[in-house]
Design a protein around this motif. Structure first.
Motif, PDB file in Angstrom:
ATOM      1  N   MET A 142       0.832  -1.201   0.000  1.00 46.12           N
ATOM      2  CA  MET A 142       0.000   0.000   0.000  1.00 46.12           C
ATOM      3  C   MET A 142       0.869   1.254   0.000  1.00 46.12           C
ATOM      4  O   MET A 142       0.563   2.245  -0.666  1.00 46.12           O
ATOM      5  CB  MET A 142      -0.906   0.011   1.231  1.00 46.12           C
ATOM      6  CG  MET A 142      -1.932  -1.117   1.279  1.00 46.12           C
ATOM      7  SD  MET A 142      -3.231  -0.905   0.037  1.00 46.12           S
ATOM      8  CE  MET A 142      -4.267  -2.335   0.422  1.00 46.12           C
ATOM      9  N   VAL A 143       1.972   1.212   0.752  1.00 39.99           N
ATOM     10  CA  VAL A 143       2.828   2.389   0.887  1.00 39.99           C
ATOM     11  C   VAL A 143       3.436   2.763  -0.455  1.00 39.99           C
ATOM     12  O   VAL A 143       3.405   3.931  -0.872  1.00 39.99           O
ATOM     13  CB  VAL A 143       3.929   2.143   1.938  1.00 39.99           C
ATOM     14  CG1 VAL A 143       4.931   3.299   1.935  1.00 39.99           C
ATOM     15  CG2 VAL A 143       3.315   1.972   3.323  1.00 39.99           C
ATOM     16  N   ARG A 144       4.010   1.770  -1.169  1.00 43.31           N
ATOM     17  CA  ARG A 144       4.650   2.081  -2.449  1.00 43.31           C
ATOM     18  C   ARG A 144       3.618   2.459  -3.503  1.00 43.31           C
ATOM     19  O   ARG A 144       3.880   3.310  -4.357  1.00 43.31           O
ATOM     20  CB  ARG A 144       5.512   0.899  -2.900  1.00 43.31           C
ATOM     21  CG  ARG A 144       6.751   0.716  -2.033  1.00 43.31           C
ATOM     22  CD  ARG A 144       7.783  -0.160  -2.711  1.00 43.31           C
ATOM     23  NE  ARG A 144       7.372  -1.545  -2.777  1.00 43.31           N
ATOM     24  CZ  ARG A 144       7.613  -2.437  -1.814  1.00 43.31           C
ATOM     25  NH1 ARG A 144       8.235  -2.072  -0.711  1.00 43.31           N
ATOM     26  NH2 ARG A 144       7.221  -3.685  -1.954  1.00 43.31           N
ATOM     27  N   ALA A 145       2.433   1.831  -3.469  1.00 46.46           N
ATOM     28  CA  ALA A 145       1.371   2.231  -4.388  1.00 46.46           C
ATOM     29  C   ALA A 145       0.963   3.674  -4.117  1.00 46.46           C
ATOM     30  O   ALA A 145       0.734   4.459  -5.052  1.00 46.46           O
ATOM     31  CB  ALA A 145       0.174   1.300  -4.245  1.00 46.46           C
ATOM     32  N   ALA A 146       0.872   4.042  -2.848  1.00 43.91           N
ATOM     33  CA  ALA A 146       0.508   5.417  -2.489  1.00 43.91           C
ATOM     34  C   ALA A 146       1.561   6.403  -2.971  1.00 43.91           C
ATOM     35  O   ALA A 146       1.231   7.494  -3.461  1.00 43.91           O
ATOM     36  CB  ALA A 146       0.336   5.517  -0.975  1.00 43.91           C
ATOM     37  N   GLU A 147       2.847   6.053  -2.836  1.00 44.27           N
ATOM     38  CA  GLU A 147       3.913   6.926  -3.313  1.00 44.27           C
ATOM     39  C   GLU A 147       3.786   7.165  -4.811  1.00 44.27           C
ATOM     40  O   GLU A 147       3.971   8.281  -5.303  1.00 44.27           O
ATOM     41  CB  GLU A 147       5.276   6.300  -2.999  1.00 44.27           C
ATOM     42  CG  GLU A 147       5.630   6.307  -1.521  1.00 44.27           C
ATOM     43  CD  GLU A 147       6.917   5.563  -1.241  1.00 44.27           C
ATOM     44  OE1 GLU A 147       7.473   4.949  -2.182  1.00 44.27           O
ATOM     45  OE2 GLU A 147       7.376   5.583  -0.081  1.00 44.27           O
ATOM     46  N   GLU A 148       3.465   6.113  -5.552  1.00 44.20           N
ATOM     47  CA  GLU A 148       3.325   6.246  -7.011  1.00 44.20           C
ATOM     48  C   GLU A 148       2.147   7.130  -7.380  1.00 44.20           C
ATOM     49  O   GLU A 148       2.232   7.942  -8.313  1.00 44.20           O
ATOM     50  CB  GLU A 148       3.160   4.861  -7.641  1.00 44.20           C
ATOM     51  CG  GLU A 148       2.959   4.913  -9.155  1.00 44.20           C
ATOM     52  CD  GLU A 148       2.729   3.539  -9.747  1.00 44.20           C
ATOM     53  OE1 GLU A 148       1.897   3.421 -10.658  1.00 44.20           O
ATOM     54  OE2 GLU A 148       3.390   2.580  -9.294  1.00 44.20           O
ATOM     55  N   LEU A 149       1.038   6.977  -6.663  1.00 50.16           N
ATOM     56  CA  LEU A 149      -0.188   7.704  -7.000  1.00 50.16           C
ATOM     57  C   LEU A 149      -0.275   9.070  -6.313  1.00 50.16           C
ATOM     58  O   LEU A 149      -1.233   9.817  -6.550  1.00 50.16           O
ATOM     59  CB  LEU A 149      -1.410   6.863  -6.610  1.00 50.16           C
ATOM     60  CG  LEU A 149      -1.543   5.510  -7.329  1.00 50.16           C
ATOM     61  CD1 LEU A 149      -2.711   4.725  -6.762  1.00 50.16           C
ATOM     62  CD2 LEU A 149      -1.696   5.707  -8.833  1.00 50.16           C
ATOM     63  N   CYS A 150       0.732   9.373  -5.459  1.00 46.31           N
ATOM     64  CA  CYS A 150       0.778  10.653  -4.744  1.00 46.31           C
ATOM     65  C   CYS A 150      -0.445  10.840  -3.840  1.00 46.31           C
ATOM     66  O   CYS A 150      -1.069  11.918  -3.798  1.00 46.31           O
ATOM     67  CB  CYS A 150       0.892  11.825  -5.725  1.00 46.31           C
ATOM     68  SG  CYS A 150       2.407  11.782  -6.710  1.00 46.31           S
ATOM     69  N   VAL A 151      -0.816   9.778  -3.137  1.00 45.74           N
ATOM     70  CA  VAL A 151      -1.893   9.829  -2.154  1.00 45.74           C
ATOM     71  C   VAL A 151      -1.398   9.125  -0.892  1.00 45.74           C
ATOM     72  O   VAL A 151      -0.286   8.607  -0.851  1.00 45.74           O
ATOM     73  CB  VAL A 151      -3.183   9.145  -2.682  1.00 45.74           C
ATOM     74  CG1 VAL A 151      -3.709   9.865  -3.924  1.00 45.74           C
ATOM     75  CG2 VAL A 151      -2.930   7.663  -2.988  1.00 45.74           C
TER      76      VAL A 151
END
Length: 302
Positions: free
Chosen positions: A24-33
């Motif tokens: 979730m953390v790396r996905a959030a970093e990619e999506l800027c959320v």
């Protein structure tokens, strides 16, 4: 015209990003959320679909069968969308991390063939031989020596045998009289990236190494190989690293090369990644099949 009934695009994007990044953390970093926003989008997607996509504790979420099937479908669909965009091939580069000496001595000299077959595709090679972790930085694929099954969340394509052996310049070999006992007493070269090379080679060959005339250490394999070609001593290295210099007559391998259990392997995310990664994997396999085997020993085993 029948209107497609699709769930929220934001929810699909969040789930696809999680599938590719693995957290979730790396996905959030990619999506800027925030990672909480990614989690909420995925839960909303589950409600819209009426299916459970992820299961397990928050720190170790795993795909359910439905989640794995959807992730694979989204990977293919998003790749097709990306490939169909105007200027797609000239857009995002395929970034591949590789051990520096392998990139310099084996990969880059052959890469023109792949570029010619894929005009407009940008391939960027960066040096890295450490653990592979996608989802951080720009790396979308990697080449590493590897054995066994693919690491979790990755697809693995072995493409080249891995072997190692002792090498030195032809002049230094002749100066030592081409005698094993004298060759092994020559100055011994080491690379900080494979510090155990001599110990491993000696154990594999079943010999006790004599005291060398000197020991010289270099930061990288490429530096060590240049030192060996310049007559500064004898080094242990991989066949893939030394092949070009041996064929050019800059180095010789007195005892040939011994096969290692690992193979050079192309790694990329299992469920999603750069649209051209599979093409590069197929090309690497074809190049590996064309690779020449190591030379025969020049002198009897020690």
């Amino acid at each position: 015209m029948v209107r497609r009934r699709l769930p929220s695009l934001k929810a699909l994007q969040a789930f696809e990003a999680f599938a590719r990044a693995g957290s979730m953390v790396r996905a959030a970093e990619e999506l800027c959320v925030t990672h909480g926003a990614v989690s909420r989008q995925i839960k909303a997607l589950e409600r819209q679909l009426g299916a459970t996509l992820l299961a397990g504790p928050r720190h170790a979420l795993a795909f359910t069968p439905a989640g794995r099937e959807l992730a694979a479908c989204l990977a293919s669909a998003f790749d097709q969308i990306a490939a169909g965009l105007p200027g797609a091939e000239a857009g995002e580069a395929l970034v591949v991390s590789s051990p520096g000496t392998f990139a310099m001595k084996w990969l880059i000299p052959r890469l023109a063939g792949f570029i010619e077959a894929n005009p407009g595709l940008q391939v960027r090679i960066i040096e890295d031989g450490g653990p592979v972790e996608f989802g951080r930085g720009s790396v979308q694929a990697a080449i590493r020596p590897h054995r066994g099954p693919a690491p979790p969340g990755m697809a693995a394509t072995p493409f080249l045998a891995h072997a190692f052996g002792a090498v030195l310049s032809p002049g230094l070999f002749d100066k030592a009289g081409r005698a094993a006992s004298q060759v092994l007493k020559l100055p011994r070269l080491h690379s900080e990236t494979f510090a155990e090379s001599w110990a491993r080679w000696a154990a594999d060959a079943g010999i006790d190494l004599p005291r060398p005339a000197a020991e010289r250490s270099f930061e990288h394999n490429s530096y060590m190989l240049e030192a060996a070609a310049a007559g500064l001593g004898i080094a242990v290295t991989a066949w893939a690293f030394a092949q070009a210099d041996i064929e050019a007559g800059r180095l010789v391998a007195p005892w040939g090369f011994r096969r290692l259990p690992t193979r050079f392997t192309f790694l990329r995310p299992a469920l999603a990644g750069h649209a051209a990664a599979d093409r590069l994997a197929r090309w690497l396999v074809a190049e590996g099949r064309k690779a020449k085997p190591p030379p025969a020993p020049l002198i009897p085993p020690v």
